[in-house]
Design a protein around this motif. Sequence first.
Motif, PDB file in Angstrom:
ATOM      1  N   PHE A   1      51.766 -24.965  -8.215  1.00 33.07           N
ATOM      2  CA  PHE A   1      51.252 -23.900  -8.593  1.00 33.07           C
ATOM      3  C   PHE A   1      50.149 -24.065  -9.743  1.00 33.07           C
ATOM      4  O   PHE A   1      48.828 -23.831  -9.892  1.00 33.07           O
ATOM      5  CB  PHE A   1      51.736 -22.618  -8.657  1.00 33.07           C
ATOM      6  N   ALA A   2      50.747 -24.893 -10.762  1.00 37.77           N
ATOM      7  CA  ALA A   2      50.450 -25.134 -11.992  1.00 37.77           C
ATOM      8  C   ALA A   2      49.257 -26.245 -11.609  1.00 37.77           C
ATOM      9  O   ALA A   2      48.044 -26.238 -12.397  1.00 37.77           O
ATOM     10  CB  ALA A   2      51.354 -25.667 -12.774  1.00 37.77           C
ATOM     11  N   LEU A   3      49.390 -27.171 -10.978  1.00 36.53           N
ATOM     12  CA  LEU A   3      48.451 -28.090 -10.498  1.00 36.53           C
ATOM     13  C   LEU A   3      47.095 -27.530  -9.708  1.00 36.53           C
ATOM     14  O   LEU A   3      45.950 -27.842 -10.060  1.00 36.53           O
ATOM     15  CB  LEU A   3      49.058 -29.245  -9.654  1.00 36.53           C
ATOM     16  N   VAL A   4      47.520 -26.665  -8.945  1.00 32.02           N
ATOM     17  CA  VAL A   4      46.406 -25.829  -8.384  1.00 32.02           C
ATOM     18  C   VAL A   4      45.562 -25.137  -9.254  1.00 32.02           C
ATOM     19  O   VAL A   4      44.226 -25.264  -9.157  1.00 32.02           O
ATOM     20  CB  VAL A   4      46.785 -24.732  -7.267  1.00 32.02           C
ATOM     21  N   PHE A   5      46.191 -24.573 -10.433  1.00 27.29           N
ATOM     22  CA  PHE A   5      45.337 -23.747 -11.323  1.00 27.29           C
ATOM     23  C   PHE A   5      44.770 -24.753 -12.162  1.00 27.29           C
ATOM     24  O   PHE A   5      43.502 -24.573 -12.431  1.00 27.29           O
ATOM     25  CB  PHE A   5      46.569 -22.877 -12.054  1.00 27.29           C
ATOM     26  N   PHE A   6      45.351 -25.996 -12.523  1.00 24.46           N
ATOM     27  CA  PHE A   6      44.580 -26.847 -13.348  1.00 24.46           C
ATOM     28  C   PHE A   6      43.069 -27.428 -12.543  1.00 24.46           C
ATOM     29  O   PHE A   6      42.227 -27.364 -13.009  1.00 24.46           O
ATOM     30  CB  PHE A   6      45.610 -28.162 -13.333  1.00 24.46           C
ATOM     31  N   LEU A   7      43.376 -27.666 -11.174  1.00 27.01           N
ATOM     32  CA  LEU A   7      42.331 -28.051 -10.362  1.00 27.01           C
ATOM     33  C   LEU A   7      41.156 -26.826 -10.166  1.00 27.01           C
ATOM     34  O   LEU A   7      39.940 -27.098 -10.283  1.00 27.01           O
ATOM     35  CB  LEU A   7      42.573 -28.391  -8.979  1.00 27.01           C
ATOM     36  N   TYR A   8      41.750 -25.640 -10.245  1.00 22.35           N
ATOM     37  CA  TYR A   8      40.543 -24.832 -10.070  1.00 22.35           C
ATOM     38  C   TYR A   8      39.929 -24.532 -11.386  1.00 22.35           C
ATOM     39  O   TYR A   8      38.686 -24.209 -11.335  1.00 22.35           O
ATOM     40  CB  TYR A   8      41.432 -23.292  -9.987  1.00 22.35           C
ATOM     41  N   LEU A   9      40.750 -24.537 -12.514  1.00 24.48           N
ATOM     42  CA  LEU A   9      40.029 -24.474 -13.877  1.00 24.48           C
ATOM     43  C   LEU A   9      38.827 -25.583 -14.158  1.00 24.48           C
ATOM     44  O   LEU A   9      37.941 -25.456 -15.081  1.00 24.48           O
ATOM     45  CB  LEU A   9      40.995 -24.187 -15.047  1.00 24.48           C
ATOM     46  N   VAL A  10      39.084 -26.793 -13.642  1.00 28.27           N
ATOM     47  CA  VAL A  10      37.990 -27.739 -13.806  1.00 28.27           C
ATOM     48  C   VAL A  10      36.878 -27.728 -13.118  1.00 28.27           C
ATOM     49  O   VAL A  10      35.933 -28.631 -13.079  1.00 28.27           O
ATOM     50  CB  VAL A  10      38.951 -29.319 -13.791  1.00 28.27           C
ATOM     51  N   ARG A  11      36.759 -26.796 -11.966  1.00 25.30           N
ATOM     52  CA  ARG A  11      35.562 -26.669 -11.401  1.00 25.30           C
ATOM     53  C   ARG A  11      34.288 -26.421 -11.993  1.00 25.30           C
ATOM     54  O   ARG A  11      34.541 -25.668 -13.043  1.00 25.30           O
ATOM     55  CB  ARG A  11      35.806 -25.706 -10.174  1.00 25.30           C
ATOM     56  N   THR A  12      33.259 -26.723 -11.644  1.00 22.86           N
ATOM     57  CA  THR A  12      31.869 -26.493 -12.412  1.00 22.86           C
ATOM     58  C   THR A  12      31.548 -25.217 -12.629  1.00 22.86           C
ATOM     59  O   THR A  12      31.185 -24.857 -13.423  1.00 22.86           O
ATOM     60  CB  THR A  12      31.002 -27.542 -11.754  1.00 22.86           C
ATOM     61  N   GLU A  13      31.800 -24.412 -11.330  1.00 23.17           N
ATOM     62  CA  GLU A  13      31.639 -22.778 -11.653  1.00 23.17           C
ATOM     63  C   GLU A  13      32.433 -22.264 -12.699  1.00 23.17           C
ATOM     64  O   GLU A  13      31.610 -21.434 -13.355  1.00 23.17           O
ATOM     65  CB  GLU A  13      31.897 -22.175 -10.080  1.00 23.17           C
ATOM     66  N   VAL A  14      33.638 -22.681 -12.916  1.00 26.30           N
ATOM     67  CA  VAL A  14      34.235 -21.961 -14.002  1.00 26.30           C
ATOM     68  C   VAL A  14      33.879 -22.431 -15.415  1.00 26.30           C
ATOM     69  O   VAL A  14      33.583 -21.774 -16.258  1.00 26.30           O
ATOM     70  CB  VAL A  14      35.988 -22.469 -13.853  1.00 26.30           C
ATOM     71  N   ARG A  15      33.397 -23.911 -15.453  1.00 30.47           N
ATOM     72  CA  ARG A  15      32.953 -24.426 -16.707  1.00 30.47           C
ATOM     73  C   ARG A  15      31.720 -23.836 -17.125  1.00 30.47           C
ATOM     74  O   ARG A  15      31.415 -23.648 -18.158  1.00 30.47           O
ATOM     75  CB  ARG A  15      32.975 -25.964 -16.754  1.00 30.47           C
ATOM     76  N   GLU A  16      30.780 -23.587 -16.206  1.00 31.59           N
ATOM     77  CA  GLU A  16      29.463 -22.987 -16.356  1.00 31.59           C
ATOM     78  C   GLU A  16      29.496 -21.602 -17.267  1.00 31.59           C
ATOM     79  O   GLU A  16      28.658 -21.189 -17.879  1.00 31.59           O
ATOM     80  CB  GLU A  16      28.751 -23.113 -15.277  1.00 31.59           C
ATOM     81  N   ARG A  17      30.615 -20.972 -16.923  1.00 29.90           N
ATOM     82  CA  ARG A  17      30.694 -19.448 -17.276  1.00 29.90           C
ATOM     83  C   ARG A  17      31.091 -19.299 -18.699  1.00 29.90           C
ATOM     84  O   ARG A  17      31.278 -18.123 -19.164  1.00 29.90           O
ATOM     85  CB  ARG A  17      31.434 -18.631 -16.357  1.00 29.90           C
ATOM     86  N   LEU A  18      31.804 -20.365 -19.167  1.00 30.88           N
ATOM     87  CA  LEU A  18      32.290 -20.267 -20.638  1.00 30.88           C
ATOM     88  C   LEU A  18      31.290 -20.217 -21.763  1.00 30.88           C
ATOM     89  O   LEU A  18      30.171 -21.069 -21.553  1.00 30.88           O
ATOM     90  CB  LEU A  18      33.222 -21.602 -20.793  1.00 30.88           C
ATOM     91  N   ARG A  19      31.558 -19.730 -22.876  1.00 31.20           N
ATOM     92  CA  ARG A  19      30.565 -19.684 -24.134  1.00 31.20           C
ATOM     93  C   ARG A  19      31.145 -20.466 -25.136  1.00 31.20           C
ATOM     94  O   ARG A  19      32.349 -20.796 -25.249  1.00 31.20           O
ATOM     95  CB  ARG A  19      30.684 -18.334 -24.560  1.00 31.20           C
TER      96      ARG A  19
END
Length: 125
Positions: free
Chosen positions: A107-125
């Motif tokens: 589960f932690a690995l899946v969360f890690f892989l989700y958080l490194v997606r481009t869509e997630v990174r683009e929304r950060l300030r």
Amino acid sequence: MSDINEIKKLQAKAGGMLPGVAGICMFMLVLTLMNAFAALRNIYGPGRGKFGVLGICTLLAAGVFGLLRMKRWGWALVLGGCLTLFLGNLLYFRQTHAAPYLVQGLFALVFFLYLVRTEVRERLR
């Protein structure tokens, strides 16, 4: 070409938080609180293990609240926490062969892989 990238960044900022990020934050916050209370009850021992777990829990809790505000530093702390959790559970599974640690680590690995997606990174300030 640069206009398209600027438009995508503006759309990403206007979109807000992805539902997966909120779910990851809730899971990591519950896990952090459980580990902090376990450390306070001396489950990890009275010495360095206790204070190491409390330090990691403090950093991860701060990262969760930073990620909920869509800050880049919060994302980095939660990303590191997911990777640390994955590696720790994998190591513990290797020693004990207890299946729940492997499931939690995956589960932690899946969360890690989700958080490194481009869509997630683009929304950060």
